[in-house]
Design an enzyme around this catalytic site. Sequence first.
Site, PDB file in Angstrom:
ATOM      1  N   ARG A  64       6.160  10.923  13.276  1.00  0.00           N
ATOM      2  CA  ARG A  64       5.924  12.204  12.597  1.00  0.00           C
ATOM      3  C   ARG A  64       5.445  11.951  11.168  1.00  0.00           C
ATOM      4  O   ARG A  64       6.220  11.665  10.266  1.00  0.00           O
ATOM      5  CB  ARG A  64       7.194  13.048  12.571  1.00  0.00           C
ATOM      6  CG  ARG A  64       6.999  14.412  11.920  1.00  0.00           C
ATOM      7  CD  ARG A  64       8.321  15.155  11.870  1.00  0.00           C
ATOM      8  NE  ARG A  64       8.178  16.453  11.259  1.00  0.00           N
ATOM      9  CZ  ARG A  64       8.206  16.677   9.936  1.00  0.00           C
ATOM     10  NH1 ARG A  64       8.340  15.657   9.109  1.00  0.00           N
ATOM     11  NH2 ARG A  64       8.083  17.890   9.461  1.00  0.00           N
ATOM     12  N   TRP A  65       4.130  12.040  10.993  1.00  0.00           N
ATOM     13  CA  TRP A  65       3.589  11.959   9.636  1.00  0.00           C
ATOM     14  C   TRP A  65       2.719  13.191   9.391  1.00  0.00           C
ATOM     15  O   TRP A  65       1.935  13.605  10.230  1.00  0.00           O
ATOM     16  CB  TRP A  65       2.812  10.672   9.389  1.00  0.00           C
ATOM     17  CG  TRP A  65       1.856  10.251  10.461  1.00  0.00           C
ATOM     18  CD1 TRP A  65       1.020  11.036  11.203  1.00  0.00           C
ATOM     19  CD2 TRP A  65       1.630   8.914  10.913  1.00  0.00           C
ATOM     20  NE1 TRP A  65       0.279  10.288  12.064  1.00  0.00           N
ATOM     21  CE2 TRP A  65       0.632   8.975  11.919  1.00  0.00           C
ATOM     22  CE3 TRP A  65       2.156   7.675  10.554  1.00  0.00           C
ATOM     23  CZ2 TRP A  65       0.169   7.840  12.569  1.00  0.00           C
ATOM     24  CZ3 TRP A  65       1.688   6.554  11.201  1.00  0.00           C
ATOM     25  CH2 TRP A  65       0.706   6.637  12.187  1.00  0.00           C
ATOM     26  N   LEU A  66       2.888  13.786   8.229  1.00  0.00           N
ATOM     27  CA  LEU A  66       2.124  14.981   7.892  1.00  0.00           C
ATOM     28  C   LEU A  66       0.697  14.592   7.502  1.00  0.00           C
ATOM     29  O   LEU A  66       0.429  13.460   7.093  1.00  0.00           O
ATOM     30  CB  LEU A  66       2.806  15.733   6.757  1.00  0.00           C
ATOM     31  CG  LEU A  66       4.260  16.162   7.037  1.00  0.00           C
ATOM     32  CD1 LEU A  66       4.808  16.971   5.876  1.00  0.00           C
ATOM     33  CD2 LEU A  66       4.358  16.946   8.339  1.00  0.00           C
ATOM     34  N   ASN A  70      -0.676   0.784   3.812  1.00  0.00           N
ATOM     35  CA  ASN A  70       0.141   1.913   3.374  1.00  0.00           C
ATOM     36  C   ASN A  70       1.541   1.748   3.947  1.00  0.00           C
ATOM     37  O   ASN A  70       1.710   1.376   5.112  1.00  0.00           O
ATOM     38  CB  ASN A  70      -0.440   3.245   3.850  1.00  0.00           C
ATOM     39  CG  ASN A  70       0.410   4.434   3.400  1.00  0.00           C
ATOM     40  OD1 ASN A  70       0.310   4.886   2.258  1.00  0.00           O
ATOM     41  ND2 ASN A  70       1.272   4.932   4.287  1.00  0.00           N
ATOM     42  N   TYR A  86       8.556   7.683   7.485  1.00  0.00           N
ATOM     43  CA  TYR A  86       8.321   8.754   8.436  1.00  0.00           C
ATOM     44  C   TYR A  86       9.386   8.690   9.519  1.00  0.00           C
ATOM     45  O   TYR A  86       9.686   7.613  10.028  1.00  0.00           O
ATOM     46  CB  TYR A  86       6.935   8.613   9.102  1.00  0.00           C
ATOM     47  CG  TYR A  86       5.803   8.335   8.156  1.00  0.00           C
ATOM     48  CD1 TYR A  86       5.553   9.174   7.074  1.00  0.00           C
ATOM     49  CD2 TYR A  86       4.977   7.231   8.332  1.00  0.00           C
ATOM     50  CE1 TYR A  86       4.511   8.924   6.198  1.00  0.00           C
ATOM     51  CE2 TYR A  86       3.930   6.972   7.459  1.00  0.00           C
ATOM     52  CZ  TYR A  86       3.707   7.818   6.394  1.00  0.00           C
ATOM     53  OH  TYR A  86       2.672   7.561   5.524  1.00  0.00           O
ATOM     54  N   ARG A  87       9.928   9.821   9.874  1.00  0.00           N
ATOM     55  CA  ARG A  87      10.940   9.802  10.921  1.00  0.00           C
ATOM     56  C   ARG A  87      10.265   9.569  12.273  1.00  0.00           C
ATOM     57  O   ARG A  87       9.095   9.919  12.477  1.00  0.00           O
ATOM     58  CB  ARG A  87      11.750  11.087  10.926  1.00  0.00           C
ATOM     59  CG  ARG A  87      11.024  12.296  11.445  1.00  0.00           C
ATOM     60  CD  ARG A  87      11.857  13.535  11.241  1.00  0.00           C
ATOM     61  NE  ARG A  87      11.288  14.682  11.935  1.00  0.00           N
ATOM     62  CZ  ARG A  87      11.552  15.934  11.626  1.00  0.00           C
ATOM     63  NH1 ARG A  87      12.383  16.207  10.633  1.00  0.00           N
ATOM     64  NH2 ARG A  87      11.013  16.919  12.314  1.00  0.00           N
ATOM     65  N   ARG A  91      -0.268  12.547   4.338  1.00  0.00           N
ATOM     66  CA  ARG A  91       0.358  11.251   4.072  1.00  0.00           C
ATOM     67  C   ARG A  91      -0.574  10.098   4.436  1.00  0.00           C
ATOM     68  O   ARG A  91      -1.502  10.240   5.249  1.00  0.00           O
ATOM     69  CB  ARG A  91       1.667  11.134   4.867  1.00  0.00           C
ATOM     70  CG  ARG A  91       2.689  12.227   4.546  1.00  0.00           C
ATOM     71  CD  ARG A  91       3.191  12.138   3.108  1.00  0.00           C
ATOM     72  NE  ARG A  91       3.896  10.907   2.846  1.00  0.00           N
ATOM     73  CZ  ARG A  91       5.213  10.736   3.061  1.00  0.00           C
ATOM     74  NH1 ARG A  91       5.929  11.733   3.571  1.00  0.00           N
ATOM     75  NH2 ARG A  91       5.798   9.591   2.782  1.00  0.00           N
ATOM     76  N   GLU A  93       1.868   0.252  -1.497  1.00  0.00           N
ATOM     77  CA  GLU A  93       3.315   0.182  -1.708  1.00  0.00           C
ATOM     78  C   GLU A  93       3.853  -1.212  -1.394  1.00  0.00           C
ATOM     79  O   GLU A  93       4.793  -1.680  -2.046  1.00  0.00           O
ATOM     80  CB  GLU A  93       4.036   1.217  -0.833  1.00  0.00           C
ATOM     81  CG  GLU A  93       3.691   2.661  -1.156  1.00  0.00           C
ATOM     82  CD  GLU A  93       2.482   3.152  -0.388  1.00  0.00           C
ATOM     83  OE1 GLU A  93       2.179   4.350  -0.475  1.00  0.00           O
ATOM     84  OE2 GLU A  93       1.816   2.342   0.309  1.00  0.00           O
ATOM     85  N   ASP A 135      16.113  19.138   8.758  1.00  0.00           N
ATOM     86  CA  ASP A 135      15.264  18.567   7.729  1.00  0.00           C
ATOM     87  C   ASP A 135      15.887  18.747   6.343  1.00  0.00           C
ATOM     88  O   ASP A 135      16.951  19.348   6.189  1.00  0.00           O
ATOM     89  CB  ASP A 135      13.867  19.204   7.778  1.00  0.00           C
ATOM     90  CG  ASP A 135      12.777  18.207   7.445  1.00  0.00           C
ATOM     91  OD1 ASP A 135      12.845  17.595   6.365  1.00  0.00           O
ATOM     92  OD2 ASP A 135      11.862  18.034   8.269  1.00  0.00           O
TER      93      ASP A 135
END
Length: 502
Positions: free
Chosen positions: A202-204, A185, A189-190, A207, A249, A298
């Site tokens: 920081r991944w939600l 994947n 991500y920041r 994701r 991707e 953001d």
Amino acid sequence: MRKLPVFSSLRSFLDWSKDRGDLTAIPDPVRVVHQMTAVHDAVLRAGGPVLRFDAPVLADGKRSAIPVVTNLFGTTARVAAGLGMTLDDVPGFGEFLASLRSPAPVEGMRDAMSRWPMLKAALATRPRISKRGPVQDEVQDGEAVDLTRIPVQTPWPGDGGPLITWTTVITRPHGSEPEAAARYNLGVYRAQVLDRNRLIMRWLAHRGGAAHHRTWDQAGEPMPVAVVLGADPATLLAAALPLPETVSELTFSGVLRGERAHLVPARTVPLLVPADAEMVLEGWIHPGDTALEGPFGDHTGYYNSVEPFPVMRVSAITHRRDPIYLSTYTGRPPDEPAIIGEVFNQLALPVIRQQIPEVVDLWLPPAACSYRIAVVAIKKRYPGQARRVMMSLWGMLAQFSYTKMVIVVDDDIDPRNWDDIAWALATRMDPARDTLVLDRTPMDYLDFASPIEGLAGKIGIDATTKIGTETTREWGKVMKLAPDDTAFADALLARRLPGLAR
């Protein structure tokens, strides 16, 4: 299909931009704390060129030898160029991508030969793997790792610290093999820099990177991660595309690039990384290792709240001999993600039409954070069709589950023209009859208007002409000049008032 060269690296794209006069070097000292964002923001809003800051000043006042590139995708034309085409070619490329998802049956040898571009694109997804590449010309590992020497920006005055923004984060699920690139994947991500060798990733939860992290966490094992900085345009854009979860991707970038991805094994983690990138941060995320991230400005135009996210411990930094650091900022649109979203809107339209054939056009207004409002034009045939389209959109792609308002109009309305939309709302919509309100549906938890974090309402507005059982009144007839009279006016104006001619 491609009309532009293949850009196998970031610097090949920068060279092309420079040759076109679309890159400006800034020799002046510019601080990475706030100043660089201010310059970038002003240039982006003016539709300006790619920027290369040759004298970035770090937070401690020292000069960095690493130049910073920003505003790479600050115009829709450059986003299209990153895909290897002009803006005019984007809709056709969207049709091509839709055909890859659901190809029509082959009818005879002639038809099979005509599909060669599709076959070539499919073959381009298979990566080419080498032992070494330019991204590993220099390696710092162990005690030599020092993230604080990279000119990482602190974009906004209220930010919690330095923030790496244009990441391409590579992960794989637990139990997969490092060579199985198709299971990788890529996500943007920041990453907050904590100190010399630690980042907050920081991944939600929805994701791909977070999903992979859960598999390693459940197994009680550390997770290998590679953060690519300065990948080629196709890899960058593939990481941002809303692809199906089953499509990698990294391998799909070969379709966008027009050639196979070139990968090399990372030095300290079991992953493959782009051979021609500028830098790679290699490291591990250990189970239960988290830190408070933020606040940071953001894409909503607000600072997000401080929350715990996984910590990546960097085991190595590899880079070219003369690396370039690619950066950006996020904020209230316009910003680079919003501009990329405008182009992706066109790419997604053919896929949407495959599932909802009556859709004529769809617009995601960039000012609405690119996805929170959708305006859809349909060719209406039966009562209730607008509501069916609303429900279909909300359930079609994960990204549309965060669209809080869907406005449906007829095909005589331009869904990209606010005046047309306002007229349709004012003359074809009754608030009591033509609104569909849902409660407690999934929503981006950064939406502070939501009454419950992660859950919010949605509204669908039917601004189409009402037909059949939708109304008991005779509907009005739209006023329109006769074509002959319009042609006469155009010819007259062309002769007498050429400046006013349509």
